[in-house]
Design an enzyme around this catalytic site. Sequence first.
Site, PDB file in Angstrom:
ATOM      1  N   ASP A  10       0.882  -1.154   0.000  1.00  0.00           N
ATOM      2  CA  ASP A  10       0.000   0.000   0.000  1.00  0.00           C
ATOM      3  C   ASP A  10       0.938   1.227   0.000  1.00  0.00           C
ATOM      4  OD1 ASP A  10      -2.485   1.469   0.508  1.00  0.00           O
ATOM      5  OD2 ASP A  10      -1.657   1.806   2.500  1.00  0.00           O
ATOM      6  N   LEU A  11       0.426   2.385  -0.351  1.00  0.00           N
ATOM      7  CA  LEU A  11       1.317   3.554  -0.440  1.00  0.00           C
ATOM      8  C   LEU A  11       1.184   4.469   0.786  1.00  0.00           C
ATOM      9  CD1 LEU A  11       3.342   5.195  -2.146  1.00  0.00           C
ATOM     10  CD2 LEU A  11       1.399   6.222  -3.338  1.00  0.00           C
ATOM     11  N   ASP A  12       0.025   5.120   0.904  1.00  0.00           N
ATOM     12  CA  ASP A  12      -0.159   6.063   2.015  1.00  0.00           C
ATOM     13  C   ASP A  12      -0.189   5.310   3.345  1.00  0.00           C
ATOM     14  OD1 ASP A  12      -0.825   8.256   3.602  1.00  0.00           O
ATOM     15  OD2 ASP A  12      -2.971   7.993   3.258  1.00  0.00           O
ATOM     16  N   THR A  18       1.095  10.528   3.188  1.00  0.00           N
ATOM     17  CA  THR A  18       0.403  11.565   2.408  1.00  0.00           C
ATOM     18  C   THR A  18      -0.871  12.014   3.137  1.00  0.00           C
ATOM     19  OG1 THR A  18      -0.514   9.772   1.089  1.00  0.00           O
ATOM     20  CG2 THR A  18       1.232  11.053   0.080  1.00  0.00           C
ATOM     21  N   LYS A  46      -8.510   7.368   5.701  1.00  0.00           N
ATOM     22  CA  LYS A  46      -7.294   6.638   5.326  1.00  0.00           C
ATOM     23  C   LYS A  46      -7.623   5.360   4.553  1.00  0.00           C
ATOM     24  CE  LYS A  46      -4.122   8.551   8.677  1.00  0.00           C
ATOM     25  NZ  LYS A  46      -3.279   8.346   9.858  1.00  0.00           N
ATOM     26  N   SER A 115      -2.482   0.466  -4.329  1.00  0.00           N
ATOM     27  CA  SER A 115      -2.966   1.661  -3.629  1.00  0.00           C
ATOM     28  C   SER A 115      -4.292   2.144  -4.200  1.00  0.00           C
ATOM     29  CB  SER A 115      -1.908   2.769  -3.776  1.00  0.00           C
ATOM     30  OG  SER A 115      -2.454   4.028  -3.464  1.00  0.00           O
ATOM     31  N   ALA A 116      -5.101   2.775  -3.350  1.00  0.00           N
ATOM     32  CA  ALA A 116      -6.368   3.357  -3.796  1.00  0.00           C
ATOM     33  C   ALA A 116      -6.157   4.688  -4.515  1.00  0.00           C
ATOM     34  CB  ALA A 116      -7.278   3.573  -2.598  1.00  0.00           C
ATOM     35  N   LYS A 146     -10.836  -1.489  -1.732  1.00  0.00           N
ATOM     36  CA  LYS A 146     -10.603  -2.353  -0.579  1.00  0.00           C
ATOM     37  C   LYS A 146     -11.793  -2.153   0.361  1.00  0.00           C
ATOM     38  CE  LYS A 146      -5.726  -1.092  -1.040  1.00  0.00           C
ATOM     39  NZ  LYS A 146      -4.608  -0.286  -0.501  1.00  0.00           N
ATOM     40  N   GLU A 170       0.068  -3.305   4.707  1.00  0.00           N
ATOM     41  CA  GLU A 170      -1.102  -2.412   4.770  1.00  0.00           C
ATOM     42  C   GLU A 170      -1.232  -1.696   6.105  1.00  0.00           C
ATOM     43  OE1 GLU A 170      -3.743  -0.877   3.863  1.00  0.00           O
ATOM     44  OE2 GLU A 170      -3.954  -1.491   1.785  1.00  0.00           O
ATOM     45  N   ASP A 171      -1.705  -0.438   6.054  1.00  0.00           N
ATOM     46  CA  ASP A 171      -1.936   0.308   7.301  1.00  0.00           C
ATOM     47  C   ASP A 171      -3.424   0.483   7.608  1.00  0.00           C
ATOM     48  OD1 ASP A 171      -2.306   2.213   5.157  1.00  0.00           O
ATOM     49  OD2 ASP A 171      -2.328   3.759   6.702  1.00  0.00           O
TER      50      ASP A 171
HETATM   51  P1  B16 Z   1      -6.369  10.029  -4.360  1.00  0.00           P
HETATM   52  P2  B16 Z   1      -3.535   4.270  -0.080  1.00  0.00           P
HETATM   53  C1  B16 Z   1      -5.287   6.294  -0.224  1.00  0.00           C
HETATM   54  O1  B16 Z   1      -3.982   5.803  -0.393  1.00  0.00           O
HETATM   55  C2  B16 Z   1      -5.340   7.285   0.934  1.00  0.00           C
HETATM   56  O2  B16 Z   1      -5.035   6.613   2.162  1.00  0.00           O
HETATM   57  C3  B16 Z   1      -6.728   7.874   1.045  1.00  0.00           C
HETATM   58  O3  B16 Z   1      -6.775   8.801   2.106  1.00  0.00           O
HETATM   59  C4  B16 Z   1      -7.081   8.560  -0.285  1.00  0.00           C
HETATM   60  O4  B16 Z   1      -8.385   9.091  -0.237  1.00  0.00           O
HETATM   61  C5  B16 Z   1      -6.961   7.514  -1.411  1.00  0.00           C
HETATM   62  O5  B16 Z   1      -5.648   6.985  -1.425  1.00  0.00           O
HETATM   63  C6  B16 Z   1      -7.280   8.114  -2.765  1.00  0.00           C
HETATM   64  O6  B16 Z   1      -6.296   9.048  -3.097  1.00  0.00           O
HETATM   65  O7  B16 Z   1      -7.313  11.128  -4.019  1.00  0.00           O
HETATM   66  O8  B16 Z   1      -4.930  10.482  -4.513  1.00  0.00           O
HETATM   67  O9  B16 Z   1      -6.835   9.208  -5.531  1.00  0.00           O
HETATM   68  O10 B16 Z   1      -3.460   4.138   1.415  1.00  0.00           O
HETATM   69  O11 B16 Z   1      -4.540   3.336  -0.731  1.00  0.00           O
HETATM   70  O12 B16 Z   1      -2.171   4.212  -0.728  1.00  0.00           O
HETATM   71 MG    MG Z   2      -2.822   3.203   3.311  1.00  0.00          MG
END
Ligand code: B16
Ligand code: MG
Length: 218
Positions: A10-12, A18, A46, A115-116, A146, A170-171
């Site tokens: 996962d990224l964030d 972020t 998140k 990542s989302a 997810k 994953e967090d």
């Molecule tokens: P974007 P992850 C997620 O990242 C963030 O945790 C979440 O807060 C954010 O809304 C989502 O990405 C979408 O991000 O607006 O840049 O498309 O934890 O899945 O890496």
């Molecule tokens: Mg995350």
Amino acid sequence: MGKIKACLFDLDGVIVDTAKYHYIAWRELAKELGFDFTEEDNERLKGVSRMTSLEILLEIGGVTLSEEEKIRFADKKNENYRTFILKMQPDEILPGAKSFLEELKTKGIKIALGSASKNAMTILDRLELTYLFEAIIDGTKVSQAKPDPEVFLKGAEELNVKPEECVVFEDAEAGVEAAKAGKMKCVGIGSTDVLGKADIVIDGLHQMDYNKLLSLEN
Ligand code: B16
Ligand code: MG
């Protein structure tokens, strides 16, 4: 499980924080809509997609918008958010993340992103980490958020490995559930209270190395 052949990240919250930039951008939007948005509220966003994040924000503020307005506000938030991520530097990579990714590379373990975020490519480029990933599955490539396992199953497919040969990092609780639904091992990053379904829970990738990874095979 079989032999571990791949790690999916996962990224964030795993590689970089972020969430603090998402928070500033959502808070500004809430202000514009006439309500406060706290850091505690931000926890609910998140790992959640951009549109679902907006829905949660609007629910907190008790605000109703048309679909058209929702898209406009989500775009506006994203433009603001991007001004922050476009300034990110490699020193923002979370402790231990880069050295672990590099160690995996030298050991022949395949690496994918799951990542989302639709901004994942920009972020990896800013952090100078793109070269380490053989597959990048982000918010532009999935239709199910997810806890649906789609993002990780697509990652395994692109890496040409079986789900049983993958370990997910994953967090977010929904991310751990996605990994488990995909029949993968999962390392939770954060607190056991939230990530209890993971196989192990650590504070961050600084607590991870190749030997610890292999211990998950048993
Ligand atoms: P974007 P992850 C997620 O990242 C963030 O945790 C979440 O807060 C954010 O809304 C989502 O990405 C979408 O991000 O607006 O840049 O498309 O934890 O899945 O890496
Ligand atoms: Mg995350």
